[in-house]
Design an enzyme around this catalytic site. Structure first.
Site, short mmCIF file in Angstrom:
data_model
loop_
_atom_site.label_atom_id
_atom_site.label_comp_id
_atom_site.label_asym_id
_atom_site.label_seq_id
_atom_site.Cartn_x
_atom_site.Cartn_y
_atom_site.Cartn_z
N ARG A 292 0.85 -1.19 0.00
CA ARG A 292 0.00 0.00 0.00
C ARG A 292 0.88 1.24 0.00
O ARG A 292 1.95 1.27 0.61
CB ARG A 292 -0.91 0.04 1.24
CG ARG A 292 -2.07 -0.96 1.18
CD ARG A 292 -3.12 -0.57 0.13
NE ARG A 292 -4.26 -1.47 0.13
CZ ARG A 292 -4.40 -2.52 -0.70
NH1 ARG A 292 -3.47 -2.81 -1.59
NH2 ARG A 292 -5.48 -3.28 -0.65
N HIS B 49 -0.72 0.10 -9.86
CA HIS B 49 -1.40 -0.83 -8.94
C HIS B 49 -1.91 -2.07 -9.69
O HIS B 49 -3.11 -2.33 -9.75
CB HIS B 49 -2.55 -0.12 -8.21
CG HIS B 49 -2.96 -0.84 -6.95
ND1 HIS B 49 -3.34 -0.19 -5.80
CD2 HIS B 49 -3.05 -2.16 -6.65
CE1 HIS B 49 -3.65 -1.08 -4.86
NE2 HIS B 49 -3.49 -2.29 -5.37
P1 NAP Z 1 -1.62 -11.64 4.73
O1 NAP Z 1 -1.77 -13.05 4.29
O2 NAP Z 1 -2.58 -11.10 5.73
O3 NAP Z 1 -0.12 -11.50 5.30
C1 NAP Z 1 0.32 -10.37 5.96
C2 NAP Z 1 1.72 -10.59 6.49
O4 NAP Z 1 2.21 -9.37 7.04
C3 NAP Z 1 1.79 -11.63 7.61
O5 NAP Z 1 2.96 -12.40 7.51
C4 NAP Z 1 1.84 -10.77 8.89
O6 NAP Z 1 2.53 -11.36 9.98
C5 NAP Z 1 2.65 -9.59 8.38
N1 NAP Z 1 2.42 -8.42 9.23
C6 NAP Z 1 1.27 -7.81 9.55
N2 NAP Z 1 1.48 -6.79 10.39
C7 NAP Z 1 2.80 -6.76 10.62
C8 NAP Z 1 3.64 -5.95 11.42
N3 NAP Z 1 3.15 -4.94 12.15
N4 NAP Z 1 4.96 -6.22 11.43
C9 NAP Z 1 5.45 -7.25 10.71
N5 NAP Z 1 4.73 -8.06 9.92
C10 NAP Z 1 3.41 -7.81 9.88
O7 NAP Z 1 -1.65 -10.66 3.48
P2 NAP Z 1 -1.35 -11.00 1.93
O8 NAP Z 1 -2.48 -11.70 1.31
O9 NAP Z 1 -0.01 -11.62 1.83
O10 NAP Z 1 -1.34 -9.51 1.33
C11 NAP Z 1 -0.47 -8.51 1.82
C12 NAP Z 1 -0.88 -7.15 1.32
O11 NAP Z 1 -0.57 -7.02 -0.07
C13 NAP Z 1 -2.38 -6.83 1.37
O12 NAP Z 1 -2.79 -6.43 2.66
C14 NAP Z 1 -2.52 -5.72 0.35
O13 NAP Z 1 -2.36 -4.47 0.97
C15 NAP Z 1 -1.36 -5.96 -0.60
N6 NAP Z 1 -1.78 -6.34 -1.96
C16 NAP Z 1 -1.41 -5.57 -3.00
C17 NAP Z 1 -1.78 -5.92 -4.28
C18 NAP Z 1 -1.36 -5.11 -5.48
O14 NAP Z 1 -1.84 -5.35 -6.58
N7 NAP Z 1 -0.45 -4.18 -5.32
C19 NAP Z 1 -2.53 -7.08 -4.49
C20 NAP Z 1 -2.89 -7.84 -3.41
C21 NAP Z 1 -2.51 -7.47 -2.14
P3 NAP Z 1 1.97 -12.69 10.68
O15 NAP Z 1 2.26 -13.81 9.69
O16 NAP Z 1 2.78 -12.79 11.91
O17 NAP Z 1 0.50 -12.49 10.90
C1 GLV Z 2 -5.16 -5.19 -4.07
O1 GLV Z 2 -4.49 -4.24 -3.85
C2 GLV Z 2 -5.64 -6.09 -3.07
O2 GLV Z 2 -5.55 -5.77 -1.87
O3 GLV Z 2 -6.14 -7.17 -3.44
#
Ligand code: NAP
Ligand code: GLV
Length: 306
Positions: free
Chosen positions: A221, A269
């Site tokens: 983000r 994005h």
């Molecule tokens: P997720 O499965 O919820 O994983 C989040 C990870 O971040 C977990 O390992 C969590 O730790 C860690 N985390 C959370 N808070 C933290 C902190 N304060 N300090 C250190 N680590 C922390 O999320 P995801 O599915 O991988 O997606 C991650 C993010 O990618 C989304 O929230 C979104 O904003 C972004 N995204 C972007 C796009 C794009 O097109 N640019 C697309 C999809 C997603 P724990 O394992 O210990 O819980």
């Molecule tokens: C895209 O940014 C998502 O959070 O899926």
């Protein structure tokens, strides 16, 4: 069963069609103000009015992985918020990040500008061992990205909130772990959710702890990054550059310094897009599981913020 769909900009029609096909007995509609109460909603950045008008909702299915926009709303505490759980996103994210890391490591931007001016020149191969990639956030997307980077034999570090043990990945966690993680990292990939704890986490104090010649890939983000601090560190020579897919304001405003900066690559994005068919299939499977009284993956913890 009544299912409603409320999207900020996206056309809801194909989603209505897909869900209606999966649940022929259900009433599936695109939400309009004053619409009847629904049991489940499929949403992206809905207005507060939608939430206020639908107090009977049991489940809110977000059509993205990140729920930061949703959690800014005033939501009833009983409402189950469910994020997309991969649904074809992790492979896209792995492609995007590996591409950005390799383009930087192999200096393909430099080769492009050489060949465009008709120059046949070699650059000295860089040491892979000196290019440790650190993945911040080892969740659904981060873990897949870390594993994909291992295929190219980069040393891979990982950082998460809770401690992890992943084969071949140096895992760090917590506040003390963050400094050690940054000091061990040359290319930083951000894949954390946006929460009050992580907002502005990519700032002068943290980015300056990366190894000299460090590089940032932000695919999570825009609000994770203090944009001026990145420019200061690149222009000052500590960082070599950045690939940015997300921004504090999207679309990135005309005239923003990122557009023209020679060491910054901007994409709109697009690193991991929501794939409609995969997402509908996942949501349908989860509604069916809920109907059978089973637990489902991807339920958001309101307190934790992801
Ligand atoms: P997720 O499965 O919820 O994983 C989040 C990870 O971040 C977990 O390992 C969590 O730790 C860690 N985390 C959370 N808070 C933290 C902190 N304060 N300090 C250190 N680590 C922390 O999320 P995801 O599915 O991988 O997606 C991650 C993010 O990618 C989304 O929230 C979104 O904003 C972004 N995204 C972007 C796009 C794009 O097109 N640019 C697309 C999809 C997603 P724990 O394992 O210990 O819980
Ligand atoms: C895209 O940014 C998502 O959070 O899926």
């Amino acid at each position: 069963m009544n299912i409603t769909i409320c999207f900020d900009k996206l056309d809801p029609a194909p989603w209505v069609q897909g869900l209606q096909h999966a649940f022929p007995q259900a009433i599936v509609t695109a939400w309009v103000p004053g619409a009847p109460q629904a049991d489940h909603a499929i949403v992206w950045a809905p207005p507060q009015k939608f939430i206020d008008e639908q107090p009977g909702l049991q489940t809110l299915f977000n059509i993205g992985a990140g729920v930061d926009a949703l959690l800014q709303l005033k939501l009833p505490t009983h409402l189950k918020v469910v994020r997309l759980d991969d649904a074809g996103m992790s492979v896209q994210m792995a492609e995007y990040v590996c591409h950005a890391v390799i383009r930087h490591f192999r200096e393909f931007d430099g080769y492009d500008s050489d060949t465009q001016s008709g120059k046949w020149s070699y650059r000295k191969p860089r040491s892979r061992a000196a290019f440790a990639v650190g993945v911040m956030g080892l969740g659904v997307l981060g873990e897949r990205v870390a594993k994909a980077l291992q295929v190219f034999e980069f040393p891979v570090n990982g950082f998460s909130r809770s401690p992890k043990d992943l084969p071949g990945i140096r895992c760090f966690s917590g506040a003390q772990g963050l400094s050690e993680f940054l000091a061990a990292t040359r290319v930083l990939v951000n894949l954390m959710p946006l929460t009050p704890e992580t907002e502005n986490i990519l700032n002068h104090a943290t980015l300056s702890q990366l190894q000299k010649g460090g590089y940032l890939i932000n695919v999570a983000r825009g609000k994770h990054l203090v944009e001026e601090d990145l420019i200061t560190l690149i222009d000052g020579g500590h960082l070599a550059g950045a690939t940015l897919d997300v921004f504090r304001t999207e679309p990135l405003p005309a005239g923003h310094p990122f557009w023209q900066h020679p060491q910054i690559t901007v994409t709109p994005h697009t690193s991991a897009r929501t794939l409609r068919e995969e997402s509908i299939a996942q949501i349908v499977g989860k509604i069916q599981a809920l109907q059978r009284g089973e637990a489902i993956n991807g339920v958001v913890d309101h307190q934790r913020g992801y």
